[in-house]
Scaffold this active site. Structure first.
Site, PDB file in Angstrom:
ATOM      1  N   HIS A  52       0.522  -1.186  -0.277  1.00  0.00           N
ATOM      2  CA  HIS A  52       0.026   0.212   0.020  1.00  0.00           C
ATOM      3  C   HIS A  52       1.322   0.898   0.092  1.00  0.00           C
ATOM      4  O   HIS A  52       2.361   1.180   0.845  1.00  0.00           O
ATOM      5  CB  HIS A  52      -1.019  -0.226   1.351  1.00  0.00           C
ATOM      6  CG  HIS A  52      -1.873   1.268   1.568  1.00  0.00           C
ATOM      7  ND1 HIS A  52      -1.926   1.970   2.156  1.00  0.00           N
ATOM      8  CD2 HIS A  52      -2.979   1.392   0.743  1.00  0.00           C
ATOM      9  CE1 HIS A  52      -2.720   2.786   2.036  1.00  0.00           C
ATOM     10  NE2 HIS A  52      -3.530   2.586   1.435  1.00  0.00           N
ATOM     11  N   ASP A  81      -0.942   6.312  -6.222  1.00  0.00           N
ATOM     12  CA  ASP A  81      -2.163   6.766  -5.910  1.00  0.00           C
ATOM     13  C   ASP A  81      -1.674   7.933  -6.628  1.00  0.00           C
ATOM     14  O   ASP A  81      -0.423   8.489  -6.975  1.00  0.00           O
ATOM     15  CB  ASP A  81      -2.460   7.996  -4.821  1.00  0.00           C
ATOM     16  CG  ASP A  81      -2.562   6.733  -3.312  1.00  0.00           C
ATOM     17  OD1 ASP A  81      -3.790   5.963  -3.476  1.00  0.00           O
ATOM     18  OD2 ASP A  81      -1.869   6.323  -3.135  1.00  0.00           O
ATOM     19  N   HIS A  94      -1.079  10.599  -2.804  1.00  0.00           N
ATOM     20  CA  HIS A  94      -2.246  10.496  -2.502  1.00  0.00           C
ATOM     21  C   HIS A  94      -3.081  11.070  -2.125  1.00  0.00           C
ATOM     22  O   HIS A  94      -4.092  11.414  -2.586  1.00  0.00           O
ATOM     23  CB  HIS A  94      -1.972   9.816  -0.441  1.00  0.00           C
ATOM     24  CG  HIS A  94      -3.568   8.685   0.053  1.00  0.00           C
ATOM     25  ND1 HIS A  94      -4.070  10.252   0.473  1.00  0.00           N
ATOM     26  CD2 HIS A  94      -4.050   8.055  -0.595  1.00  0.00           C
ATOM     27  CE1 HIS A  94      -5.009   9.325   0.759  1.00  0.00           C
ATOM     28  NE2 HIS A  94      -5.332   8.141   0.300  1.00  0.00           N
TER      29      HIS A  94
END
Length: 303
Positions: A52, A81, A94
């Site tokens: 992640h 992201d 992000h």
């Protein structure tokens, strides 16, 4: 002697029938049991570890060092992201602002790439997590998507998150162009909370696997069949928050023919739960921890 034998046979027969009846009832009414039986008979070949924002528990999120470390830890996918800069360049960050992960302030969409590249994306991590601080993290920059693809190519697989885009955004088109530019069609998947964005990308390039990100407000939420059928028209799986699901939810999604990969699971006790529920993968800031859980379960014979 014959009477004793008959009584024993009758006793055993009755209990076997009761067990069969009980198991059949449970199998019929509890979908997670059906999934577990299937996994025992036909074990999953692979449970995916998704790093992640890279190995963001150990290095500054969404940066080159975080990706390098995740690859070193043998993560199957790197989750990143993307947002567009003012000059329409996809950059890997992000938040919609640079406030949290740099020493500056402002919206990414209001800054040019040149301005973005002047920011320090690593010092904040050293200050917030001194136990994992490294001198080389100070001064690292926010990478562009092109930089990531050019640096790592097909050495890993990617799960790219499209953040909530504006209706007139070209982010889906630009993402697809980057994927094609670096010949990464076979190693890139995309997820988003925006079903509209996923549908738009699916129309542009139906070959890219898509995952619908989901937020559930309470644990063991049900997955309506009508919703799952709708998701299947554009996506191959669902990525829900771990705290909002349980074994029945996992079973319903998998029985509908979709993959299920919960986020963000950082404690090994929860990783173990997710693994035993039969998920297809897990998003985690600590890919090495989930690898340990997978290895331990397989050594212990837990499918």
């Amino acid at each position: 002697m014959k009477n004793i034998f008959r009584h024993k046979a009758y006793f055993i027969g009755v209990h076997v029938l009761m067990f069969v009846f009980l198991f059949s009832a449970l199998y019929a009414y509890f979908p997670w049991i059906r999934v577990k039986v299937k996994e025992i008979i036909d074990p999953a070949d692979k449970v995916i570890t998704i790093a992640h924002r890279g190995a963001s528990g150990y290095a500054p999120e969404n940066t080159i060092p975080a990706i390098e470390l995740a690859i070193e830890m043998q993560a199957d996918y790197i989750e990143l992201d993307i947002h567009l800069t003012k000059d329409q360049i996809p950059v890997v960050i992000h938040d919609e602002t640079v406030n949290r992960t740099t020493g500056s302030r402002g919206f990414v969409k209001n800054m040019t790439l040149e301005q973005i590249k002047q920011l320090d994306a690593g010092t904040w991590f050293n200050e917030a997590y001194p136990m994992f601080a490294r001198e080389q993290y100070a001064g690292i920059t926010i990478p562009t998507l092109d930089e990531v693809f050019e640096t790592f190519g097909d050495k890993t697989r990617y799960m790219i998150e499209i953040k909530q885009p504006a209706a007139n955004s070209q982010i889906e088109t630009l993402l697809n162009e980057a994927v094609l530019k670096y010949n990464l069609e076979d190693v890139v998947s995309v997820h988003s909370f925006s079903s509209a964005s996923l549908r738009k990308l699916h129309a542009i390039n139906p070959e890219i696997p898509l995952y619908q990100l989901v937020w559930n407000d309470y644990s063991a939420a049900r997955a309506p069949a009508s919703y799952l059928e709708n998701v299947k028209t554009y996506a191959v799986g669902i990525s829900p928050n771990f705290q909002g699901i349980g074994p029945s939810y996992v079973a319903e999604v998998k029985n509908a023919g979709l993959k299920v990969m919960p986020y963000t699971v950082n404690y090994q006790v929860n990783m173990d739960k997710a693994y035993l529920w039969g998920v297809d993968g897990v998003y985690t800031n600590y890919p090495d921890r989930f690898k340990e859980v997978i290895d331990t379960n397989r050594e212990n014979g837990q499918w």
